[in-house]
Design a protein around this motif. Structure first.
Motif, PDB file in Angstrom:
ATOM      1  N   LEU A 251       2.158 -19.457  -1.566  1.00  0.00           N
ATOM      2  CA  LEU A 251       1.713 -19.095  -0.220  1.00  0.00           C
ATOM      3  C   LEU A 251       0.204 -19.119  -0.062  1.00  0.00           C
ATOM      4  O   LEU A 251      -0.291 -19.102   1.067  1.00  0.00           O
ATOM      5  CB  LEU A 251       2.251 -17.711   0.144  1.00  0.00           C
ATOM      6  CG  LEU A 251       3.751 -17.657   0.445  1.00  0.00           C
ATOM      7  CD1 LEU A 251       4.173 -16.231   0.771  1.00  0.00           C
ATOM      8  CD2 LEU A 251       4.114 -18.589   1.599  1.00  0.00           C
ATOM      9  N   TYR A 254      -1.208 -21.765   2.298  1.00  0.00           N
ATOM     10  CA  TYR A 254      -0.842 -21.671   3.714  1.00  0.00           C
ATOM     11  C   TYR A 254      -1.759 -20.702   4.444  1.00  0.00           C
ATOM     12  O   TYR A 254      -2.311 -19.773   3.850  1.00  0.00           O
ATOM     13  CB  TYR A 254       0.603 -21.168   3.855  1.00  0.00           C
ATOM     14  CG  TYR A 254       1.655 -22.101   3.305  1.00  0.00           C
ATOM     15  CD1 TYR A 254       2.433 -22.878   4.149  1.00  0.00           C
ATOM     16  CD2 TYR A 254       1.875 -22.202   1.927  1.00  0.00           C
ATOM     17  CE1 TYR A 254       3.408 -23.731   3.646  1.00  0.00           C
ATOM     18  CE2 TYR A 254       2.836 -23.054   1.412  1.00  0.00           C
ATOM     19  CZ  TYR A 254       3.597 -23.812   2.278  1.00  0.00           C
ATOM     20  OH  TYR A 254       4.559 -24.656   1.776  1.00  0.00           O
ATOM     21  N   GLN A 256      -1.750 -17.740   7.115  1.00  0.00           N
ATOM     22  CA  GLN A 256      -0.805 -16.762   7.630  1.00  0.00           C
ATOM     23  C   GLN A 256      -1.064 -16.504   9.106  1.00  0.00           C
ATOM     24  O   GLN A 256      -2.191 -16.265   9.523  1.00  0.00           O
ATOM     25  CB  GLN A 256      -0.924 -15.456   6.847  1.00  0.00           C
ATOM     26  CG  GLN A 256       0.006 -14.355   7.324  1.00  0.00           C
ATOM     27  CD  GLN A 256      -0.103 -13.114   6.463  1.00  0.00           C
ATOM     28  OE1 GLN A 256       0.291 -13.117   5.302  1.00  0.00           O
ATOM     29  NE2 GLN A 256      -0.639 -12.042   7.030  1.00  0.00           N
ATOM     30  N   ILE A 284       5.667 -12.737  10.745  1.00  0.00           N
ATOM     31  CA  ILE A 284       4.628 -13.430   9.981  1.00  0.00           C
ATOM     32  C   ILE A 284       5.167 -14.780   9.535  1.00  0.00           C
ATOM     33  O   ILE A 284       6.233 -14.863   8.926  1.00  0.00           O
ATOM     34  CB  ILE A 284       4.214 -12.597   8.754  1.00  0.00           C
ATOM     35  CG1 ILE A 284       3.705 -11.216   9.205  1.00  0.00           C
ATOM     36  CG2 ILE A 284       3.147 -13.325   7.943  1.00  0.00           C
ATOM     37  CD1 ILE A 284       3.435 -10.261   8.054  1.00  0.00           C
ATOM     38  N   TYR A 286       3.894 -19.007   8.144  1.00  0.00           N
ATOM     39  CA  TYR A 286       2.906 -19.645   7.276  1.00  0.00           C
ATOM     40  C   TYR A 286       2.770 -21.118   7.640  1.00  0.00           C
ATOM     41  O   TYR A 286       3.762 -21.853   7.681  1.00  0.00           O
ATOM     42  CB  TYR A 286       3.323 -19.485   5.810  1.00  0.00           C
ATOM     43  CG  TYR A 286       3.543 -18.037   5.428  1.00  0.00           C
ATOM     44  CD1 TYR A 286       2.483 -17.254   4.973  1.00  0.00           C
ATOM     45  CD2 TYR A 286       4.795 -17.444   5.567  1.00  0.00           C
ATOM     46  CE1 TYR A 286       2.673 -15.916   4.652  1.00  0.00           C
ATOM     47  CE2 TYR A 286       5.008 -16.112   5.244  1.00  0.00           C
ATOM     48  CZ  TYR A 286       3.939 -15.351   4.789  1.00  0.00           C
ATOM     49  OH  TYR A 286       4.134 -14.032   4.485  1.00  0.00           O
TER      50      TYR A 286
END
Length: 423
Positions: A251, A254, A256, A284, A286
């Protein structure tokens, strides 16, 4: 005015709001019609089941497709199996697990629970409150026909296309307190294992269940909507990437994004429960960085519950924007369901993925932009083309069957997927 519009849209579906088990396959159409009413109000594409289409002959394979099939065979031979490759994340579970052990609830086993007149289960309070539907029993006899359709897809291409099946469990499988298990039953896991048991050895089982179960203390499912959260989709996507043997990014690759004060379908349409209203959540998601991608849509026109037309291919955003407080934030991905989506990325590895999904699958493709040079997304409820020709023409190398377990046990969905081979 918006509440009136919602009411009118719901009335137009001729629904009787009796006690409803949201994850019972028999109520799948009910769930779709509620979502359709929601889409009308939010100006999103409608989600309607497709009707039967006349049969057509299977198309012959084109030369480009044969060349692509040779590339798949070479890849598999070099790696010894499709599940080895560039995946370097810490293992969440076995790469390809076909006997899934039950999850033991250590997150909220003692939370209080109540059941609404419409059959919705609401557990916990404050920031821990969540709502979901039950399942029931009898799962051990369900899902075999879905597995057989996946087998049929593999046999249709005689091993030239990798085929995967990834059942997605619903919220209640992980968040049901002990006192409420009598309402939710144990059918989901039984159905999942029955699906895996009926897959041919060459069809790959993707165990999202175990991967998700290791992150239950994180926001992997919505508390106020019947879908999972994008974080849950990330862990499932990571597990698929491991099985498929494709690169996958963590992640930290990405950006957010957040839609604050999200209240989804479990509040907006099923309960209007004040505890949910007073405890909205952050939606949330991404957005990948440092990869180029272009998204093209063929949008379906709907009349009632029938697909009546299709647009010409048109470019558009993959990620759609919603304001804080919007109840439609889950439509961030592709804007809805009634369409064919094609994403072309700057990843150049000869791998092209087709995802056959319901709305749960909408949150997955954005995690595969680093993994495949093309991602094609088709909803299992409506598709107007011959899928053999589509796979052939687009040189697809990998096909992922990705539905919630309820839909995998719904004979209507199975019939759709079977018909796509010949329509």
């Amino acid at each position: 005015m918006k509440k009136l519009a919602i009411l009118l849209a719901l009335l137009s579906t001729n629904l009787a709001f009796a006690q409803v088990d949201l994850n019972d396959p028999a109520n799948a159409e009910f769930r779709d019609e509620i979502q359709d009413a929601f889409n009308k109000v939010e100006n999103q594409p409608q989600t309607m089941p497709q009707r039967n289409q006349p049969e057509q002959m299977l198309p012959e394979q084109s030369q480009p497709f044969q060349q692509q099939a040779q590339a798949v065979q070479q890849f598999n031979a070099e790696t010894n199996s499709p599940q080895t490759g560039a995946y370097n994340e810490e293992d969440d579970c076995l790469a390809e697990n076909r006997v899934v052990e039950p999850y033991v609830n250590h997150f909220n086993p003692n939370d209080r629970a109540r059941k609404t007149a419409r059959g919705i289960i609401i557990v916990g309070s404050g920031s821990r409150v969540r709502a979901f539907g039950g399942w029931g029993s009898g799962g051990s006899s369900k899902g075999a026909n879905y597995a057989e359709v996946a087998n049929k897809y593999y046999r249709t291409f005689d091993g030239r296309v990798n085929v995967y099946v990834m059942p997605i469990p619903s919220n209640g499988e992980f968040y049901t307190p002990d006192m409420a298990k009598v309402w939710t039953g144990s059918g989901q896991l039984s159905a999942l294992n029955n699906i895996y048991a009926h897959l041919d050895p060459e069809v790959h089982a993707v165990d999202a269940y175990t991967a998700l179960s290791k992150h239950v203390n994180e926001p992997i499912y919505s508390r106020t909507d019947h879908h999972w959260m994008p974080l849950g989709a990330f862990y499932a996507a990571r597990q698929f990437a491991k099985v498929a043997g494709v690169p996958f990014r963590n992640l930290d690759s990405y950006d957010q994004k957040v839609v604050h004060r999200f209240l989804g379908t479990m509040y907006s349409y099923y309960t209007h429960d004040p505890e949910l209203k007073n405890n909205p959540e952050d939606f949330i998601f991404y957005v990948p960085r440092d990869v180029e991608y272009k998204t093209t849509y063929i949008n379906y026109s709907m009349k009632g519950q029938t697909v009546v037309g299709a647009s010409q291919p048109k470019e558009g955003p993959f990620f759609h924007s919603y304001k804080d407080g919007s109840s439609g934030a889950y439509c961030t991905f592709m804007g809805g369901d009634a369409k064919i989506t094609k994403v072309e990325t700057s990843t150049n590895n000869g791998r092209r993925l087709l995802i056959l999904k319901d709305s749960f699958g909408n949150a997955l493709p954005g995690y595969f932009f680093y993994s495949f040079e093309q991602i094609h997304v088709v909803d299992s409820r409506y598709f107007k083309k011959n899928i053999v020709k589509y796979i052939n023409d687009n040189q697809i190398t990998d096909v992922l069957f990705c539905n919630c377990i309820g839909f995998m046990c719904d004979q209507k969905i199975t019939n759709n997927l079977n018909r796509y081979l010949t329509q």
